[in-house]
Write a protein that holds these residues in place. Structure first.
Motif: not given
Length: 278
Positions: A210-231
């Motif tokens: 999810r972190l690496q896919a993030d950024g194709v069009y926009l950045n949704k996650y601020k980091g590993t912990l943020d990705c875990i929490l949002q998911s």
């Protein structure tokens, strides 16, 4: 399939993902992003197995001197962790390019984002080299190593659960009196180890994807912990087990081949050393 299930939207299960990819992108959709990993897999695998083998040998020499001894569990675990740490430096950029290419399933004009493409309707990245260069220009080294923290949390324990089960099952399956395991024992032990390792690594693999896919069009996650929490907040605990079936199933044949190649290479090198230094 693994990347689409973990980082994509609208795929209910593995079968649904297979059918959706085939309907929308035909057979070519299953091979997106393959060239870069294919070109680097030999280097990546040789470094990982080389670091593991040499670290294990060094630890054995420090413990027992030059006397050959069977590796102890502590040595295997430490060598596995070192191999996992080193693998992140090589594997992160490769995985990033692969995932970015696999996730650009929509052209610019179909994405619900206001972007101005140079050529309307064309995908963001034209290939692996263009993808790498684009990410490097826009995001720098930090962009190339996006998801490295999650990959570190995946690979360090993941390689422990890769090499330790392999060593255990190989010793267990190999008949008493045999100096080295036969190819069938290596394949079976390697396959089991691969299924265990990839299955248990799936939660952090989801976060990394999810972190690496993030950024194709926009950045949704601020980091590993943020990705875990949002998911977790958006999709619950089950999100961290997306793609576990694909991971476990592909882990078996892939690891069987990896360990067979590794053991046969070691035997060949030892034979050459014996013939050179009788």
């Amino acid at each position: 399939l693994q990347t689409r299930l973990q980082a994509g939207q609208g795929y209910g299960n593995t079968l649904n993902c297979v059918l959706t990819v085939y309907r929308n992108e035909s057979v070519a959709g299953f091979f997106k992003g393959m060239s870069f990993p294919l070109a680097s897999v030999a280097v990546y695998s040789s470094v990982v197995f080389g670091v593991f083998s040499n670290t294990q040998q060094l630890l054995s020499q420090l413990r027992h001197g030059d006397r050959p001894r069977a590796p102890v569990l502590a040595d295997v675990a430490l060598a596995s962790m070192v191999a996992g740490f080193i693998s992140v430096g090589i594997g992160t950029p490769v995985d990033l390019v692969k995932i970015r290419l696999q996730m650009q399933t929509q052209p610019y004009i179909e994405a619900n984002i206001k972007l101005k493409p140079t050529v309307p309707g064309f995908p963001v990245y034209r290939g692996p080299i263009h993808c790498f260069r684009t990410v490097l220009q826009k995001e720098g080294i930090a962009g190339i190593y996006r998801g490295a923290g999650a990959m570190l949390l995946r690979d360090v324990p993941g390689y422990c659960l890769y090499f330790i089960p392999y060593t255990f099952f190989c010793d267990w399956i190999t008949p008493d009196g045999c100096i080295s395991p036969n190819p069938s024992s290596i394949c079976l032990a390697g396959g089991i180890a691969g299924a265990i390792s990839w299955g248990t690594a799936t939660p952090m693999d989801v976060v990394k994807s999810r972190l690496q896919a993030d950024g194709v069009y926009l950045n949704k996650y601020k980091g590993t912990l943020d990705c875990i929490l949002q998911s977790y907040q958006n999709e619950g605990l089950k999100v961290f087990f997306r793609g576990i079936t694909v991971n476990a199933v592909r882990g078996f044949p892939m690891s069987s081949a990896m360990f067979l190649g590794y053991e046969l290479s070691l035997k060949a090198m030892k034979r050459d050393q014996t013939e050179t230094n009788p």
